[in-house]
Design a protein around this motif. Sequence first.
Motif, PDB file in Angstrom:
ATOM      1  N   ASP A   1     -16.370  24.329   6.905  1.00 45.87           N
ATOM      2  CA  ASP A   1     -15.197  24.106   6.402  1.00 45.87           C
ATOM      3  C   ASP A   1     -15.531  23.384   5.127  1.00 45.87           C
ATOM      4  N   SER A   2     -16.742  22.641   4.985  1.00 48.32           N
ATOM      5  CA  SER A   2     -16.981  21.929   3.590  1.00 48.32           C
ATOM      6  C   SER A   2     -17.218  22.927   2.613  1.00 48.32           C
ATOM      7  N   GLU A   3     -18.163  24.166   2.890  1.00 49.05           N
ATOM      8  CA  GLU A   3     -18.507  25.186   1.995  1.00 49.05           C
ATOM      9  C   GLU A   3     -17.234  25.737   1.444  1.00 49.05           C
ATOM     10  N   TRP A   4     -16.178  26.137   2.248  1.00 45.01           N
ATOM     11  CA  TRP A   4     -14.986  26.553   1.853  1.00 45.01           C
ATOM     12  C   TRP A   4     -14.135  25.686   1.023  1.00 45.01           C
ATOM     13  N   ARG A   5     -14.208  24.547   1.334  1.00 39.42           N
ATOM     14  CA  ARG A   5     -13.462  23.464   0.279  1.00 39.42           C
ATOM     15  C   ARG A   5     -14.184  23.606  -1.178  1.00 39.42           C
ATOM     16  N   MET A   6     -15.460  23.722  -1.261  1.00 33.26           N
ATOM     17  CA  MET A   6     -16.298  23.673  -2.167  1.00 33.26           C
ATOM     18  C   MET A   6     -15.699  25.028  -3.099  1.00 33.26           C
ATOM     19  N   ARG A   7     -15.823  26.013  -2.370  1.00 32.04           N
ATOM     20  CA  ARG A   7     -15.450  27.319  -3.013  1.00 32.04           C
ATOM     21  C   ARG A   7     -14.118  27.402  -3.458  1.00 32.04           C
TER      22      ARG A   7
ATOM     23  N   ARG B   1     -13.335  25.708  -6.787  1.00 30.89           N
ATOM     24  CA  ARG B   1     -13.887  26.373  -8.219  1.00 30.89           C
ATOM     25  C   ARG B   1     -12.901  26.622  -9.058  1.00 30.89           C
ATOM     26  N   GLY B   2     -11.505  26.683  -8.574  1.00 30.83           N
ATOM     27  CA  GLY B   2     -10.814  26.965  -9.406  1.00 30.83           C
ATOM     28  C   GLY B   2     -10.440  25.906 -10.705  1.00 30.83           C
ATOM     29  N   THR B   3     -10.700  24.702 -10.311  1.00 31.00           N
ATOM     30  CA  THR B   3     -10.810  23.580 -11.212  1.00 31.00           C
ATOM     31  C   THR B   3     -12.145  23.242 -11.857  1.00 31.00           C
ATOM     32  N   ALA B   4     -13.101  24.060 -11.699  1.00 31.70           N
ATOM     33  CA  ALA B   4     -14.508  23.659 -12.233  1.00 31.70           C
ATOM     34  C   ALA B   4     -14.577  23.686 -13.478  1.00 31.70           C
ATOM     35  N   GLU B   5     -15.398  23.012 -14.179  1.00 33.43           N
ATOM     36  CA  GLU B   5     -15.637  23.010 -15.723  1.00 33.43           C
ATOM     37  C   GLU B   5     -16.594  24.006 -15.824  1.00 33.43           C
ATOM     38  N   HIS B   6     -16.319  24.941 -16.599  1.00 33.04           N
ATOM     39  CA  HIS B   6     -16.948  26.082 -17.260  1.00 33.04           C
ATOM     40  C   HIS B   6     -17.185  27.142 -15.933  1.00 33.04           C
ATOM     41  N   GLY B   7     -15.852  27.178 -15.336  1.00 37.02           N
ATOM     42  CA  GLY B   7     -15.654  28.118 -14.415  1.00 37.02           C
ATOM     43  C   GLY B   7     -14.271  28.226 -13.919  1.00 37.02           C
ATOM     44  N   ILE B   8     -13.934  29.057 -13.059  1.00 39.09           N
ATOM     45  CA  ILE B   8     -12.225  29.293 -12.592  1.00 39.09           C
ATOM     46  C   ILE B   8     -12.629  30.399 -11.512  1.00 39.09           C
ATOM     47  N   ALA B   9     -11.677  30.154 -10.585  1.00 38.08           N
ATOM     48  CA  ALA B   9     -11.220  30.883  -9.364  1.00 38.08           C
ATOM     49  C   ALA B   9      -9.845  31.119  -9.391  1.00 38.08           C
ATOM     50  N   LEU B  10      -9.373  32.342  -9.676  1.00 36.73           N
ATOM     51  CA  LEU B  10      -7.723  32.720  -9.550  1.00 36.73           C
ATOM     52  C   LEU B  10      -7.395  33.371  -8.419  1.00 36.73           C
ATOM     53  N   VAL B  11      -6.159  33.322  -8.269  1.00 38.93           N
ATOM     54  CA  VAL B  11      -5.541  34.232  -6.898  1.00 38.93           C
ATOM     55  C   VAL B  11      -4.295  34.535  -7.034  1.00 38.93           C
ATOM     56  N   ALA B  12      -3.912  35.846  -6.797  1.00 42.38           N
ATOM     57  CA  ALA B  12      -2.726  36.524  -6.822  1.00 42.38           C
ATOM     58  C   ALA B  12      -2.085  36.222  -5.363  1.00 42.38           C
ATOM     59  N   ILE B  13      -0.692  35.861  -5.507  1.00 43.14           N
ATOM     60  CA  ILE B  13       0.139  35.519  -4.337  1.00 43.14           C
ATOM     61  C   ILE B  13       1.273  36.258  -4.645  1.00 43.14           C
ATOM     62  N   ASP B  14       1.602  37.054  -3.186  1.00 34.67           N
ATOM     63  CA  ASP B  14       2.926  37.841  -3.336  1.00 34.67           C
ATOM     64  C   ASP B  14       3.973  37.017  -3.104  1.00 34.67           C
ATOM     65  N   SER B  15       5.121  37.698  -3.235  1.00 38.69           N
ATOM     66  CA  SER B  15       6.632  36.775  -3.248  1.00 38.69           C
ATOM     67  C   SER B  15       6.640  36.537  -1.400  1.00 38.69           C
ATOM     68  N   ALA B  16       5.789  36.976  -0.661  1.00 42.56           N
ATOM     69  CA  ALA B  16       6.030  36.495   0.586  1.00 42.56           C
ATOM     70  C   ALA B  16       4.814  35.466   0.946  1.00 42.56           C
ATOM     71  N   GLY B  17       4.004  35.185  -0.089  1.00 46.09           N
ATOM     72  CA  GLY B  17       3.190  33.884   0.017  1.00 46.09           C
ATOM     73  C   GLY B  17       1.514  34.546   0.415  1.00 46.09           C
TER      74      GLY B  17
ATOM     75  N   GLN C   1      -7.407  25.547  -5.363  1.00 44.50           N
ATOM     76  CA  GLN C   1      -7.456  24.108  -5.219  1.00 44.50           C
ATOM     77  C   GLN C   1      -8.465  23.882  -4.171  1.00 44.50           C
ATOM     78  N   VAL C   2      -8.841  22.771  -4.222  1.00 43.76           N
ATOM     79  CA  VAL C   2      -9.629  22.263  -2.796  1.00 43.76           C
ATOM     80  C   VAL C   2      -8.733  22.586  -1.522  1.00 43.76           C
ATOM     81  N   ASP C   3      -7.439  22.188  -1.628  1.00 42.61           N
ATOM     82  CA  ASP C   3      -6.762  22.224  -0.271  1.00 42.61           C
ATOM     83  C   ASP C   3      -6.350  23.791   0.016  1.00 42.61           C
ATOM     84  N   ASP C   4      -6.837  24.587  -0.725  1.00 45.38           N
ATOM     85  CA  ASP C   4      -6.484  26.340  -0.433  1.00 45.38           C
ATOM     86  C   ASP C   4      -7.834  26.858   0.194  1.00 45.38           C
ATOM     87  N   TRP C   5      -8.546  25.977   0.868  1.00 44.74           N
ATOM     88  CA  TRP C   5      -9.740  26.330   1.495  1.00 44.74           C
ATOM     89  C   TRP C   5      -9.665  27.249   2.566  1.00 44.74           C
ATOM     90  N   ARG C   6      -8.509  27.403   3.460  1.00 38.07           N
ATOM     91  CA  ARG C   6      -8.347  28.219   4.495  1.00 38.07           C
ATOM     92  C   ARG C   6      -7.905  29.651   3.911  1.00 38.07           C
TER      93      ARG C   6
END
Length: 169
Positions: free
Chosen positions: A46-52, A55-71, A12-17
């Motif tokens: 920073d705006s480029e990273w927010r746009m990237r 992408r997890g919520t884009a139409e006809h697109g997806i960006a997935l992440v795996a997050i371990d139990s420690a975050g 999501q956009v707030d995940d940019w960092r």
Amino acid sequence: MVTEGFSIRATQVDDWREVRALRLEMLKDTPIAFGETLQDALGHSDSEWRMRAARGTAEHGIALVAIDSAGRWVGTMGGYVPDATTGALLVGVYVSPDHRGREAGVFDALLGAIEEWARSEGAVLTLHVHEDNSRARAAYLRRGFTESGHRVQYVLDSSAMEIEMVKPL
């Protein structure tokens, strides 16, 4: 999706960092695997990273992440549909070295989620892998991808090629 030891979700956009940090890790670990240099990535705003991240919520697109139990973000895969005739294209595939391997399950869980998304976009999942990235090529072959015979010029080095691989869905 929650699996043993990690969860998978769309960015999501707030995940940019976190998107930025993982992208920089990717480029340091496997510089030939992505169509961008570390130096270029370090120069993004920073705006480029927010746009990237969005992408997890884009139409006809997806960006997935795996997050371990420690975050910690330990893997990512993305996909998009370049045009109405081609189906989904798999991009940005990365798993941190300490989470690689079949036992860890990160790659397979991410790929399974991408394939589920891609089925809504067409009948085939396509990717391009650098000709010298034998580890990635082997991983894709083990998971049902085949080489199509098509090659494309590698964007960062005109003397190198990327191999197109496809998987029916």
